[in-house]
Scaffold this motif. Structure first.
Motif, PDB file in Angstrom:
ATOM      1  N   VAL A   1     -14.333   7.137  22.785  1.00 33.83           N
ATOM      2  CA  VAL A   1     -13.712   6.068  22.017  1.00 33.83           C
ATOM      3  C   VAL A   1     -12.348   6.496  21.479  1.00 33.83           C
ATOM      4  O   VAL A   1     -12.205   7.566  20.881  1.00 33.83           O
ATOM      5  N   SER A   2     -11.353   5.655  21.693  1.00 36.96           N
ATOM      6  CA  SER A   2     -10.031   5.817  21.100  1.00 36.96           C
ATOM      7  C   SER A   2      -9.700   4.567  20.301  1.00 36.96           C
ATOM      8  O   SER A   2     -10.088   3.459  20.678  1.00 36.96           O
TER       9      SER A   2
ATOM     10  N   GLY B   1       0.085   0.699  16.261  1.00 33.68           N
ATOM     11  CA  GLY B   1       0.795   1.491  17.257  1.00 33.68           C
ATOM     12  C   GLY B   1       0.557   2.980  17.186  1.00 33.68           C
ATOM     13  O   GLY B   1       1.153   3.749  17.958  1.00 33.68           O
ATOM     14  N   HIS B   2      -0.295   3.435  16.281  1.00 30.99           N
ATOM     15  CA  HIS B   2      -0.589   4.868  16.139  1.00 30.99           C
ATOM     16  C   HIS B   2      -2.029   5.140  16.560  1.00 30.99           C
ATOM     17  O   HIS B   2      -2.948   4.412  16.158  1.00 30.99           O
ATOM     18  N   ARG B   3      -2.222   6.193  17.332  1.00 31.51           N
ATOM     19  CA  ARG B   3      -3.584   6.566  17.743  1.00 31.51           C
ATOM     20  C   ARG B   3      -4.245   7.312  16.596  1.00 31.51           C
ATOM     21  O   ARG B   3      -3.835   8.415  16.227  1.00 31.51           O
ATOM     22  N   ILE B   4      -5.276   6.720  16.039  1.00 33.80           N
ATOM     23  CA  ILE B   4      -5.972   7.282  14.885  1.00 33.80           C
ATOM     24  C   ILE B   4      -7.169   8.120  15.317  1.00 33.80           C
ATOM     25  O   ILE B   4      -7.491   9.137  14.700  1.00 33.80           O
ATOM     26  N   VAL B   5      -7.855   7.670  16.369  1.00 34.80           N
ATOM     27  CA  VAL B   5      -9.026   8.379  16.908  1.00 34.80           C
ATOM     28  C   VAL B   5      -8.804   8.556  18.403  1.00 34.80           C
ATOM     29  O   VAL B   5      -8.387   7.617  19.089  1.00 34.80           O
ATOM     30  N   ASP B   6      -9.105   9.771  18.896  1.00 38.80           N
ATOM     31  CA  ASP B   6      -8.790  10.087  20.290  1.00 38.80           C
ATOM     32  C   ASP B   6     -10.011  10.621  21.031  1.00 38.80           C
ATOM     33  O   ASP B   6     -10.516  11.698  20.708  1.00 38.80           O
TER      34      ASP B   6
ATOM     35  N   ALA C   1     -16.101   3.028  24.741  1.00 34.14           N
ATOM     36  CA  ALA C   1     -17.050   1.964  24.397  1.00 34.14           C
ATOM     37  C   ALA C   1     -17.995   2.423  23.297  1.00 34.14           C
ATOM     38  O   ALA C   1     -18.345   3.601  23.205  1.00 34.14           O
ATOM     39  N   ILE C   2     -18.408   1.456  22.481  1.00 33.55           N
ATOM     40  CA  ILE C   2     -19.440   1.661  21.465  1.00 33.55           C
ATOM     41  C   ILE C   2     -20.644   0.826  21.859  1.00 33.55           C
ATOM     42  O   ILE C   2     -20.521  -0.379  22.118  1.00 33.55           O
ATOM     43  N   SER C   3     -21.814   1.472  21.927  1.00 35.37           N
ATOM     44  CA  SER C   3     -23.038   0.780  22.334  1.00 35.37           C
ATOM     45  C   SER C   3     -24.097   0.895  21.258  1.00 35.37           C
ATOM     46  O   SER C   3     -24.237   1.941  20.616  1.00 35.37           O
TER      47      SER C   3
ATOM     48  N   GLN D   1      -9.638  13.863  16.196  1.00 33.89           N
ATOM     49  CA  GLN D   1     -10.468  14.422  17.261  1.00 33.89           C
ATOM     50  C   GLN D   1     -11.746  15.027  16.686  1.00 33.89           C
ATOM     51  O   GLN D   1     -11.754  15.569  15.579  1.00 33.89           O
ATOM     52  N   LEU D   2     -12.822  14.905  17.449  1.00 34.18           N
ATOM     53  CA  LEU D   2     -14.095  15.514  17.071  1.00 34.18           C
ATOM     54  C   LEU D   2     -14.122  16.944  17.594  1.00 34.18           C
ATOM     55  O   LEU D   2     -14.058  17.179  18.801  1.00 34.18           O
ATOM     56  N   LEU D   3     -14.227  17.901  16.684  1.00 34.75           N
ATOM     57  CA  LEU D   3     -14.209  19.308  17.078  1.00 34.75           C
ATOM     58  C   LEU D   3     -15.578  19.812  17.514  1.00 34.75           C
ATOM     59  O   LEU D   3     -15.676  20.656  18.402  1.00 34.75           O
ATOM     60  N   GLN D   4     -16.641  19.292  16.886  1.00 34.40           N
ATOM     61  CA  GLN D   4     -17.993  19.750  17.231  1.00 34.40           C
ATOM     62  C   GLN D   4     -19.003  18.749  16.707  1.00 34.40           C
ATOM     63  O   GLN D   4     -18.830  18.175  15.624  1.00 34.40           O
ATOM     64  N   TRP D   5     -20.073  18.533  17.479  1.00 34.79           N
ATOM     65  CA  TRP D   5     -21.167  17.621  17.101  1.00 34.79           C
ATOM     66  C   TRP D   5     -22.472  18.340  17.358  1.00 34.79           C
ATOM     67  O   TRP D   5     -22.804  18.678  18.488  1.00 34.79           O
ATOM     68  N   ASN D   6     -23.240  18.621  16.293  1.00 37.21           N
ATOM     69  CA  ASN D   6     -24.469  19.384  16.444  1.00 37.21           C
ATOM     70  C   ASN D   6     -25.284  19.239  15.166  1.00 37.21           C
ATOM     71  O   ASN D   6     -24.947  18.445  14.291  1.00 37.21           O
ATOM     72  N   THR D   7     -26.343  20.024  15.025  1.00 39.10           N
ATOM     73  CA  THR D   7     -27.097  20.034  13.779  1.00 39.10           C
ATOM     74  C   THR D   7     -26.260  20.723  12.702  1.00 39.10           C
ATOM     75  O   THR D   7     -25.402  21.565  13.013  1.00 39.10           O
TER      76      THR D   7
END
Length: 354
Positions: A10-11, A16-21, A60-62, A214-220
């Motif tokens: 998801v971006s 005009g500015h990219r907030i999430v990449d 996409a978001i589902s 940007q998401l650097l890491q996704w975990n517990t």
């Protein structure tokens, strides 16, 4: 089991500015997730996109396998069955507690409304508060009512945006634990946004750290703390310091001496940065300790002191000591180390992932 909530590359662009990449996360049914990061990193923008308030420019978001947001599609917010809880409570001051909770379930019969209100008040520990008004409640009680109102329609997904930020630290942690228990009892999948890692640790099954969109890491939360994959994650999660060293012949040579660890077995000789947590360092009263340090500062934490220790090369580490035996600034102490989890980074340059 398929993901209940899925964000796939998801971006999000605003003005005009990219907030999430290129952000990707997934939550299983009933899981509680958390996005952490400093102010302005994009985490609230992600939450608003899931709710349908912000459009996505890519990916996409589902929800439950159905796309609700993409560059070409945006399902209206009211059709997503999403509940939201905000940091400002947003209670209606002219309505009593019962009517605040009733706001989202007025389509139900009168008996069903009263049953749901009574059930939720009992669950949040405020049974009998139906006739009170928001100004008659404490901050913690107001937040519980805001949660009950958001839960009343039984949403598929609960989104929580810095929900405890206006409360004191002790109440935040206590309320976070209560909210987790209530969400689990209701079987509701949830995503929390916060900059407070203690809230994340108290609530989340999965968590991620964002930086500059940007998401650097996704975990517990456990893995984020003990096995950060990026220096910025290591710096944000928990207390600790980053020290410089060099790996030579599968050993780490640094200000603490020579460290042996199994993760160094396949490492070539090169300069590294490594993470030292307070629980990695032990203060000892051994007068013949091989490694000594000077107490450069201390902070009282009730049951313990958090000490800043200066090593012979002037670099510093943190360590914990009991509060009933305080060490004075300037005192020389012996230290030992024990790295159950040795976290080593290849460079001292904090580059964002491509």
């Amino acid at each position: 089991m398929s993901a209940f909530l899925k964000l796939d590359k998801v971006s999000i662009e605003l003005a005009g500015h990219r907030i999430v990449d290129d952000l990707s996360i997934a939550l299983e049914p009933g899981d509680i997730g958390c996005l952490m990061g400093p102010s302005g990193c994009g985490k609230t923008t992600v939450l608003r996109a899931i709710a349908g308030f912000n459009p996505v420019s890519g990916g996409a978001i589902s929800l439950q396998g159905s796309v609700v947001s993409s560059a070409s599609l945006s399902l209206p917010t009211e059709q997503r069955q999403v509940g939201m809880m905000f940091q400002d409570f947003s209670l209606f001051p002219h309505l009593n507690v019962a009517d605040n909770i009733r706001f989202g379930i007025e389509h139900l019969s009168a008996d069903a409304q009263e049953q749901r209100i009574k059930e939720l008040l009992q669950r949040i520990g405020l049974n009998g508060y139906q006739k009170r008004y928001p100004h008659e409640l404490s901050g913690g009680q107001q937040q519980r009512i805001a949660l009950a109102r958001a839960l009343a329609p039984k949403p598929q997904l609960m989104l929580l945006d810095e929900p405890f930020s206006s409360l004191d630290a002790e109440l935040r942690e206590l309320l976070a634990q209560d909210v987790r228990q209530l969400l689990k009892e209701e079987g509701i999948t949830a995503l929390l946004v916060t900059h407070d890692q203690q809230e994340a640790f108290a609530m989340a099954d999965k968590a991620g750290v964002m930086y500059a969109g940007q998401l650097l890491q996704w975990n517990t939360p456990y893995e984020l703390y003990h096995e950060p994959e990026h220096q910025l994650v290591a710096d944000f999660i928990g207390r600790g310091v980053l020290l410089q060293g060099r790996i030579r012949e599968h050993q780490l040579h640094c200000a603490l001496g020579v460290i042996d660890h199994e993760i160094l077995c396949d490492q070539d000789d090169h300069d590294v940065t490594f993470l030292v947590r307070p629980d990695d360092v032990l203060i000892t009263d051994k007068r013949d300790a091989e490694l000594t340090a000077i107490v450069a500062g201390r902070g009282f934490r009730g049951s313990h002191y958090l000490y800043t220790l200066e090593l012979p090369d002037t670099s510093q580490v943190l360590a914990v000591g009991p509060s009933h035996q305080p060490l004075q600034n300037g005192a020389q102490v012996g230290i030992e180390y024990d790295f159950d989890h040795l976290v080593v980074f290849d460079s001292d340059v904090c580059e964002l992932p491509d």
